[in-house]
Scaffold this active site. Structure first.
Site, PDB file in Angstrom:
ATOM      1  N   ARG A  59       0.833  -1.210   0.000  1.00  0.00           N
ATOM      2  CA  ARG A  59       0.000   0.000   0.000  1.00  0.00           C
ATOM      3  C   ARG A  59       0.867   1.258   0.000  1.00  0.00           C
ATOM      4  NH1 ARG A  59      -1.616   1.143   4.968  1.00  0.00           N
ATOM      5  NH2 ARG A  59      -3.020  -0.605   5.315  1.00  0.00           N
ATOM      6  N   TYR A 112     -13.009  22.395 -12.219  1.00  0.00           N
ATOM      7  CA  TYR A 112     -13.672  21.157 -12.639  1.00  0.00           C
ATOM      8  C   TYR A 112     -14.830  20.878 -11.658  1.00  0.00           C
ATOM      9  CZ  TYR A 112     -13.698  16.031 -13.447  1.00  0.00           C
ATOM     10  OH  TYR A 112     -14.030  14.726 -13.725  1.00  0.00           O
ATOM     11  N   ASP A 184      -4.722  22.701 -10.652  1.00  0.00           N
ATOM     12  CA  ASP A 184      -5.101  21.570 -11.491  1.00  0.00           C
ATOM     13  C   ASP A 184      -4.543  21.874 -12.883  1.00  0.00           C
ATOM     14  OD1 ASP A 184      -6.370  19.761 -13.204  1.00  0.00           O
ATOM     15  OD2 ASP A 184      -8.157  19.647 -11.943  1.00  0.00           O
ATOM     16  N   LYS A 209      -6.126  11.495 -18.212  1.00  0.00           N
ATOM     17  CA  LYS A 209      -6.221  12.210 -19.482  1.00  0.00           C
ATOM     18  C   LYS A 209      -4.956  11.948 -20.304  1.00  0.00           C
ATOM     19  CE  LYS A 209     -10.095  13.591 -17.764  1.00  0.00           C
ATOM     20  NZ  LYS A 209     -10.290  14.739 -16.930  1.00  0.00           N
TER      21      LYS A 209
HETATM   22  C1  LIG Z   1     -11.021  14.752 -15.669  1.00  0.00           C
HETATM   23  C2  LIG Z   1     -10.526  15.827 -14.795  1.00  0.00           C
HETATM   24  C3  LIG Z   1     -10.314  15.597 -13.445  1.00  0.00           C
HETATM   25  C4  LIG Z   1     -10.683  14.300 -12.783  1.00  0.00           C
HETATM   26  O1  LIG Z   1     -10.002  13.210 -13.293  1.00  0.00           O
HETATM   27  P1  LIG Z   1     -10.617  11.731 -13.150  1.00  0.00           P
HETATM   28  O2  LIG Z   1      -9.471  10.858 -13.395  1.00  0.00           O
HETATM   29  O3  LIG Z   1     -11.707  11.637 -14.180  1.00  0.00           O
HETATM   30  O4  LIG Z   1     -11.163  11.622 -11.762  1.00  0.00           O
HETATM   31  C5  LIG Z   1      -9.800  16.621 -12.683  1.00  0.00           C
HETATM   32  N1  LIG Z   1      -9.510  17.816 -13.225  1.00  0.00           N
HETATM   33  C6  LIG Z   1      -9.705  18.070 -14.529  1.00  0.00           C
HETATM   34  C7  LIG Z   1      -9.349  19.410 -15.062  1.00  0.00           C
HETATM   35  C8  LIG Z   1     -10.226  17.088 -15.355  1.00  0.00           C
HETATM   36  O5  LIG Z   1     -10.433  17.354 -16.639  1.00  0.00           O
END
Ligand SMILES: *Cc1c(COP(=O)(O)O)cnc(C)c1O
Length: 392
Positions: A59, A112, A184, A209
């Site tokens: 973990r 987001y 972010d 992404k």
């Molecule tokens: C998709 C996204 C997230 C979240 O990612 P997940 O892996 O889908 O939980 C966070 N911030 C932004 C800007 C995103 O586009």
């Protein structure tokens, strides 16, 4: 195995190919093994003490997670990196690492949406209050500071509407009151924007992404500055966050080709938008790498490239039904959430309930596009056909 970015003389593309790899420790194999594990055995009871051997329990990490964390630490110029099981989990971990009961935090109004949901539903249970700010504030963010303000959460460009913000100015102001700055940075990835160099303490990626890059796994990453690292390390361990090794491996594999993929996403997006912006059914396109975009100057100053996510508004008077006909008529763009894979996607950009500090035109119909790695001429033809279907 890896130096911090500031010490490394290597260029980003070279780092992408080499960071986090140490073939000599795995019999010369180019890539690290995918370690499926829980228990780690000790040679004797004397070794069973904190720090007695490198790995204690899966973990807490294994050679596969170390490899991705090391690679990202080098790319982000960070003191340390922790992995999370999704981008949203990375957002939650980063926020939990720097707040305590009684704190007030500031979050960009263009965050987001699930980030807002976490801040509005989970943080209040622990006595943390989130307030949203206009991303255009820049250094004036300080007008919103309170005695108990402990963090500022930025995201650029903004979700769905693509506003840029002056992250360095926000970071300077926040550090004057010793607040932690989060960003972010999913849109640009650490390749096209280096949040820590802009003054950010916690740089967040939805690795789902572009790092994974193939729409086949979920992953999150948080890179911390020196001052934020202990908080992140501690909360990550305390909460038991862990990413399965196969998914970590997909992140590592994606990372190696991040630069070539992003370069193509960028080129295709510029090609599609260059055509789209002049179509009579379109009011405006949103993409900070375009000179016509209000965020262009900040993008040019702080970023070194742009990715495949962009948006556009239909002309005033377009109905939701027409926008729906357009979306349904697309054949190469899939209708689906998330983005960052090799394929093109589209969604209606619905802002209802997602903005509280700024206003938006509720009657406007907007679309978010992810421009994939297809030939841009085919993508343009697909959009052209769909526009003809909707506007006849
Ligand atoms: C998709 C996204 C997230 C979240 O990612 P997940 O892996 O889908 O939980 C966070 N911030 C932004 C800007 C995103 O586009």
């Amino acid at each position: 195995m890896s130096n911090s970015a500031s010490k490394s003389p290597l260029k980003p593309d070279t780092r992408l190919a080499h960071a986090g790899r140490d073939p000599n420790s795995f019999h010369g194999f180019v890539n690290p093994p995918v370690v499926h594990a829980s228990t780690v055995l000790y040679p004797d009871v004397e070794t069973m003490v904190p720090g007695g051997q490198k790995y204690s329990y899966a973990r807490r990490g294994n050679p596969t997670t170390d490899s991705l964390e090391d690679a990202l630490r080098e790319l982000e110029g960070a003191a340390g990196v922790k992995l999370a099981n999704s981008g949203l989990n990375a957002v939650a971990l980063a926020l939990l690492s720097c707040v305590k009961s009684g704190d007030h935090i500031l979050i960009t109004d263009t965050a987001y949406q699930p980030t807002r949901h976490f801040a509005d539903t989970v943080l209040p249970k622990f006595g943390v209050t989130a307030e949203y700010y206009d991303p255009k504030l820049g250094a004036d963010i300080k007008t919103l500071f309170r005695e108990e303000t402990s963090a500022v959460f930025t995201e650029a460009p903004g979700s769905l509407t693509f506003e840029m913000q002056d992250v360095p100015a926000i970071a300077v102001a926040a550090h004057e009151i010793d607040a932690t700055v989060l960003m972010d940075n999913t849109w640009a990835t650490p390749l096209f924007c280096q949040p820590l160099a802009l003054g950010v303490d916690l740089s967040i990626q939805a690795g789902t992404k572009y790092i994974v890059g193939h729409s086949d796994a979920m992953l999150g990453t948080v890179a911390a500055s020196e001052r934020a690292w202990k908080g992140l390390y501690d909360i990550h361990g305390a909460i038991g966050s862990h990413v399965a090794p196969d998914d970590v491996y997909l992140g590592l594999r994606g990372l190696r080709t991040l630069s070539v993929r992003l370069e193509r996403h960028q080129r295709n997006t510029l090609a599609v938008l260059d055509w789209l912006k002049d179509q009579p059914q379109i009011e405006a396109v949103s993409y900070p790498a375009l000179e016509s975009d209000p965020g262009f100057a900040i993008w040019q100053r702080d970023f070194t490239g742009s990715s495949g996510l962009c948006g556009f508004d239909f002309k005033a008077g377009t109905t939701k039904e027409q926008a729906g006909v357009f979306l349904n008529a697309l054949t190469l763009f899939g209708l689906g959430y998330s983005w960052g894979g090799f394929e093109s996607l589209a969604i209606p950009a619905r802002l209802k309930g997602m903005r509280t500090a700024t206003s938006y035109d509720e009657t406007r119909c907007s679309v978010r596009l992810h421009i994939g790695l297809e030939d841009p001429e085919d993508l343009v033809n697909d959009i052209e056909r769909a526009l003809a279907r909707a506007f006849g």
